[in-house]
Design an enzyme around this catalytic site. Structure first.
Site, PDB file in Angstrom:
ATOM      1  N   HIS A 249     -27.059 -23.308  25.390  1.00  0.00           N
ATOM      2  CA  HIS A 249     -26.849 -22.559  26.629  1.00  0.00           C
ATOM      3  C   HIS A 249     -28.170 -22.070  27.213  1.00  0.00           C
ATOM      4  O   HIS A 249     -28.989 -21.488  26.501  1.00  0.00           O
ATOM      5  CB  HIS A 249     -25.949 -21.354  26.336  1.00  0.00           C
ATOM      6  CG  HIS A 249     -25.869 -20.369  27.463  1.00  0.00           C
ATOM      7  ND1 HIS A 249     -26.498 -19.128  27.427  1.00  0.00           N
ATOM      8  CD2 HIS A 249     -25.255 -20.437  28.661  1.00  0.00           C
ATOM      9  CE1 HIS A 249     -26.246 -18.485  28.552  1.00  0.00           C
ATOM     10  NE2 HIS A 249     -25.505 -19.248  29.323  1.00  0.00           N
TER      11      HIS A 249
ATOM     12  N   LYS B  22     -17.615 -24.135  37.778  1.00  0.00           N
ATOM     13  CA  LYS B  22     -16.840 -23.034  37.232  1.00  0.00           C
ATOM     14  C   LYS B  22     -15.366 -23.165  37.630  1.00  0.00           C
ATOM     15  O   LYS B  22     -15.042 -23.622  38.728  1.00  0.00           O
ATOM     16  CB  LYS B  22     -17.381 -21.696  37.741  1.00  0.00           C
ATOM     17  CG  LYS B  22     -18.845 -21.450  37.414  1.00  0.00           C
ATOM     18  CD  LYS B  22     -19.070 -21.253  35.924  1.00  0.00           C
ATOM     19  CE  LYS B  22     -20.509 -20.889  35.630  1.00  0.00           C
ATOM     20  NZ  LYS B  22     -20.752 -20.609  34.204  1.00  0.00           N
TER      21      LYS B  22
END
Length: 343
Positions: free
Chosen positions: A272, A141
């Site tokens: 996803h 991230k």
């Protein structure tokens, strides 16, 4: 985030075949999704389970006054996925084979070891563990308040992995257009596989500008909940990697339509979450594919997927190849059985 709500549908036919599907909600929304699913469940009674497209349309129109995107379509996903699982089981085939597989294994990357809340030392330790397990790519991230901290962490992970190991970053919509362009240019030197969700997920124009300007590929789409929303990105060349989520877009039926649109534009596919479903769909995609590895759901099922040489192998079990564990049933907070149409 401390919990995820799951909605499971188990569909059994008069002939004794059964299928299982699920949807989910991170943070709020789970009870609402369950309430909508309960309200429309009887629409399936009396239908031929092979007519999945017809049933999907029927379920959508049952709640059309609430819209054909968002919670209403996500509530349908569990039914639709269960019907596809059932159909493949009736054929005695893994779902990927029923759809027409292009490969027996899909490249797999890990995303759960690089969150912003983790200190860099922990991220690097997680990277080492994932690579040792046979993972094929690493995603971390980004989106720290201090861009320099993002760059420091990416540089450390790149150095740890070496120059050629696939590395992705995910901003989770944290940047505005100007920041995304500035940081995107600074990230070019790390030879990333993609930058994910650099701007707001509905900002197709912003994503398109980045995709046209940067050498690093752009990935997005996980938050979208309809075919039309994905088409808005695809038609504007807003990403290089399309990232639909079957439970979010309403199941496998709409996911297959999104796949067709992406293939028409020769885009890559990286679904996803929910690898238990998306492994089969990615295996049936003609173009370049990646699978997102999340071990979070393993306690829900009795079976496990096999990771080898950077790829996740399509199981040879019929359907999706999963059955609910006793732990999943113990965690169940409510259930309803529908056997007759509403009068």
């Amino acid at each position: 985030m401390t919990e995820i709500a799951f909605l499971f549908a188990e569909i059994t036919t008069e002939a004794g075949y059964s299928g299982i599907g699920f949807g989910y909600s991170k943070r709020a929304g789970g009870p609402g999704m369950y309430a909508h699913a309960k309200e429309i469940a009887d629409e399936l009674i009396g239908e031929d389970p092979s007519d999945i497209g017809k049933i999907w349309d029927k379920l959508v129109w049952a709640g059309a006054s609430m819209g054909r995107t968002g919670l209403t379509t996500q509530a349908i996903a569990a039914f639709d996925i269960a019907l596809w699982d059932l159909k493949a089981k009736r054929a005695g085939l893994p779902l990927a084979k029923l759809l027409g597989a292009h490969r027996d294994a899909v490249r797999c990357y890990n995303t759960s070891g690089g969150y912003l809340s983790m200190p860099l030392e922990q991220v690097l330790e997680n990277v080492t563990t994932s690579v040792a397990r046979g993972i094929g790519g690493i995603k971390i991230k980004v989106g720290q308040p201090d861009v320099k901290e993002d760059l420091r962490r990416v540089e450390a992970v790149r150095h740890h992995l070496g120059d050629t190991f696939p590395l992705m970053v995910d901003a989770n919509q944290q940047w505005d257009r100007a920041t995304a362009l500035r940081v995107g240019r600074a990230l070019e030197r790390f030879d990333l596989t993609w930058i994910e969700e650099p701007v707001d997920c509905y900002d197709a124009e912003g994503h398109a500008r980045l995709a046209a300007t940067l050498d690093t590929p752009i990935a997005t789409g996980e938050m979208l909940t309809s075919i039309d929303e994905h088409w808005n990105l695809i038609r504007q060349d807003a990403s290089d990697f399309v990232q639909p989520d079957a439970p979010r877009v309403g199941g496998i039926t709409p996911f297959l339509r999104i796949m067709a649109l992406a293939d028409h534009r020769k885009l890559s596919l990286a679904p996803h979450f929910a690898m238990e479903i998306h492994l089969h769909l990615a295996a049936a995609y003609p173009g370049i594919t990646w699978l997102e590895h999340f071990e979070w759901l393993e306690p829900l099922f009795n079976e496990r997927l096999e990771l080898r040489d950077g790829h996740m192998t399509v199981p040879d079990r019929p359907g999706l190849g999963f059955s609910l564990s006793e732990q999943a049933r113990a965690w169940t907070s409510d259930r309803v059985t529908v056997t007759e149409p509403r009068v």
